[in-house]
Design an enzyme around this catalytic site. Structure first.
Site, PDB file in Angstrom:
ATOM      1  N   LYS A   1      16.723  15.960  11.256  1.00 51.93           N
ATOM      2  CA  LYS A   1      16.690  15.256   9.973  1.00 51.93           C
ATOM      3  C   LYS A   1      18.085  15.038   9.386  1.00 51.93           C
ATOM      4  CE  LYS A   1      12.022  16.725   8.710  1.00 51.93           C
ATOM      5  NZ  LYS A   1      11.177  17.476   7.739  1.00 51.93           N
ATOM      6  N   ILE A   2      18.925  16.074   9.452  1.00 55.57           N
ATOM      7  CA  ILE A   2      20.263  15.949   8.871  1.00 55.57           C
ATOM      8  C   ILE A   2      21.134  15.039   9.730  1.00 55.57           C
ATOM      9  CG2 ILE A   2      22.349  17.190   8.191  1.00 55.57           C
ATOM     10  CD1 ILE A   2      20.572  19.624   7.610  1.00 55.57           C
TER      11      ILE A   2
ATOM     12  N   THR B   1      29.022  20.837   9.404  1.00 58.53           N
ATOM     13  CA  THR B   1      28.256  21.277   8.231  1.00 58.53           C
ATOM     14  C   THR B   1      27.019  22.051   8.676  1.00 58.53           C
ATOM     15  OG1 THR B   1      27.113  19.137   8.215  1.00 58.53           O
ATOM     16  CG2 THR B   1      28.983  19.391   6.713  1.00 58.53           C
ATOM     17  N   SER B   2      26.989  22.477   9.929  1.00 61.57           N
ATOM     18  CA  SER B   2      25.807  23.130  10.480  1.00 61.57           C
ATOM     19  C   SER B   2      25.944  24.649  10.476  1.00 61.57           C
ATOM     20  CB  SER B   2      25.531  22.609  11.895  1.00 61.57           C
ATOM     21  OG  SER B   2      24.321  23.139  12.394  1.00 61.57           O
ATOM     22  N   ARG B   3      26.574  25.221  11.489  1.00 57.06           N
ATOM     23  CA  ARG B   3      26.790  26.658  11.578  1.00 57.06           C
ATOM     24  C   ARG B   3      28.179  26.928  12.122  1.00 57.06           C
ATOM     25  NH1 ARG B   3      23.368  26.791   8.544  1.00 57.06           N
ATOM     26  NH2 ARG B   3      21.351  27.885   8.549  1.00 57.06           N
TER      27      ARG B   3
ATOM     28  N   ASP C   1      32.418  22.809   6.394  1.00 63.38           N
ATOM     29  CA  ASP C   1      31.665  23.445   5.317  1.00 63.38           C
ATOM     30  C   ASP C   1      31.190  24.819   5.768  1.00 63.38           C
ATOM     31  OD1 ASP C   1      30.526  23.398   2.689  1.00 63.38           O
ATOM     32  OD2 ASP C   1      28.551  23.088   3.586  1.00 63.38           O
TER      33      ASP C   1
ATOM     34  N   GLU D   1      32.976  33.039   7.582  1.00 65.67           N
ATOM     35  CA  GLU D   1      32.497  32.763   6.232  1.00 65.67           C
ATOM     36  C   GLU D   1      31.573  33.820   5.637  1.00 65.67           C
ATOM     37  OE1 GLU D   1      30.084  29.289   5.929  1.00 65.67           O
ATOM     38  OE2 GLU D   1      28.650  29.965   7.408  1.00 65.67           O
TER      39      GLU D   1
ATOM     40  N   HIS E   1      30.280  26.241   2.185  1.00 70.28           N
ATOM     41  CA  HIS E   1      28.847  26.139   2.486  1.00 70.28           C
ATOM     42  C   HIS E   1      28.083  25.487   1.326  1.00 70.28           C
ATOM     43  CE1 HIS E   1      26.121  27.981   5.663  1.00 70.28           C
ATOM     44  NE2 HIS E   1      25.355  27.154   4.972  1.00 70.28           N
ATOM     45  N   GLN E   2      28.605  24.377   0.840  1.00 73.71           N
ATOM     46  CA  GLN E   2      27.998  23.722  -0.317  1.00 73.71           C
ATOM     47  C   GLN E   2      27.270  22.436   0.047  1.00 73.71           C
ATOM     48  OE1 GLN E   2      31.990  22.799  -2.277  1.00 73.71           O
ATOM     49  NE2 GLN E   2      30.890  20.940  -2.814  1.00 73.71           N
TER      50      GLN E   2
ATOM     51  N   PHE F   1      24.361  21.819   0.992  1.00 73.06           N
ATOM     52  CA  PHE F   1      22.989  21.752   0.469  1.00 73.06           C
ATOM     53  C   PHE F   1      22.943  21.623  -1.048  1.00 73.06           C
ATOM     54  CE2 PHE F   1      24.157  25.977  -0.650  1.00 73.06           C
ATOM     55  CZ  PHE F   1      23.336  26.355  -1.681  1.00 73.06           C
TER      56      PHE F   1
END
Length: 329
Positions: A155-156, A231-233, A257, A262, A294-295, A297
């Site tokens: 989806k992303i 922006t995943s992991r 991100d 982190e 990690h922003q 979302f």
């Protein structure tokens, strides 16, 4: 149902309390502490716990949750690589997640990172604040008619592919499963994606097969002057090899991100601390690297979806209904 909510931030409490008006059968107690082996025993007397991407829901935590009598772990996020699913299954503890809260929120943030790294927006902001209106060090390149490589087209990834297409980019993709929505994307091998892409955006889950997907060997296959966005992991990228590639001027820009170091930083204010041996500090020393905490979302719509789905999951568990948000080993 009584839920113990870990790692509470102000926005979490506001979002969940707003949704709780529609769930009179659920009570939530909020804790600032994150879920970990030492805090898991606090769950005694509750029916479920709620954790997040930074929570430690490993083997020791599972032992403590079982001892506390917990039967349900609610992950208010899509990822669950931090959960020991085998022990959860062994102990009869159900794990449920929020598979899709706002794909567009993360994808839009990924593009924001790509644009920032490309056009050096972070540098330009600092320069102008110091009354420096020169353009030195701010040169970028057009995304229009360039090639975007999307790794992972769930989806992303699909949302990011559509954004890139809107910029007039040619979209190529790599995934084990093809997304029928992306009839405009050309699916290729990973090696071909790496060699052809001007922008590479990572949207695949972290698994054994994807751990350190971006490493010295895969970086060597990329175009010189590529922009990499994750922006995943954090574990998808081997940080030491990334730093080596940045120093070798392989990358025009990097937008992160998420990153391997982190865990202790996510959503925490560490501005008064000296971060010794900090990989983050090393990455931030490069002028073409943009890091956020990690922003991806973090939008109003996403928070509302996360809280609503998490509470729906609790109700489904209570009623013995399978709703598709369960995860297993």
């Amino acid at each position: 149902m009584k839920i113990l909510f870990f790692d509470t931030k102000t926005y979490d409490k506001e979002s969940f309390n707003k949704q709780l008006e529609h769930y009179p059968e659920i009570e939530i107690e909020y804790l600032k502490a994150d879920l970990a082996p030492r805090t898991a025993p606090l769950a005694k007397g509750y029916d479920a716990v709620c954790g997040f991407v930074s929570s430690d829901v490993g083997s020791e935590t599972m032992d403590a949750l079982r001892e506390a009598g917990i039967k349900l772990i609610l992950m208010r996020c899509a990822g669950y690589n931090n959960v020991d699913l085998e022990k959860a299954e062994e102990y009869g503890i159900k794990v449920m997640r929020v598979p899709g809260y706002s794909p567009e929120a993360v994808a839009e943030h990924a593009m924001a990172l790509a644009l920032t790294a490309n056009r050096r927006i972070h540098k330009a902001y600092v320069k102008v604040r110091e009354n420096d209106f020169s353009l030195s060090g701010l040169m970028g390149f057009n995304f229009y008619e360039k090639t975007a490589g999307i790794v992972g087209t769930g989806k992303i990834g699909a949302a990011m592919a559509k954004i890139c297409r809107g910029f007039g980019m040619k979209v190529i993709a790599y995934d084990v499963h093809r997304n029928p929505e992306l009839d405009f994307a050309e699916y290729v091998s990973l090696d071909e994606l790496l060699s052809r892409s001007d922008l590479i955006s990572l949207h695949c889950p972290l698994m054994d097969s994807t751990y350190h997907l971006i490493n010295r060997d895969t970086i060597a296959k990329m175009k010189d002057g590529v922009i990499l966005v994750n922006t995943s992991r954090g574990g998808l990228v081997k940080t030491a090899d990334l730093i080596e590639g940045i120093r070798a001027r392989k990358f025009f820009g990097v937008g992160l991100d998420v990153y391997e170091e982190e865990t202790n930083n996510v959503f925490e204010d560490r501005s008064d601390e000296i971060l010794e041996h900090s990989t983050t500090a090393r990455l931030l020393s490069f002028p073409n690297v943009m890091i956020t905490s990690h922003q991806g979302f973090f939008t109003q719509e996403a928070l509302a979806a996360i809280s609503g789905t998490t509470l729906d999951n609790a109700v489904a568990f209570q009623k013995g209904i399978q709703n598709g948000n369960e995860v297993s080993a």
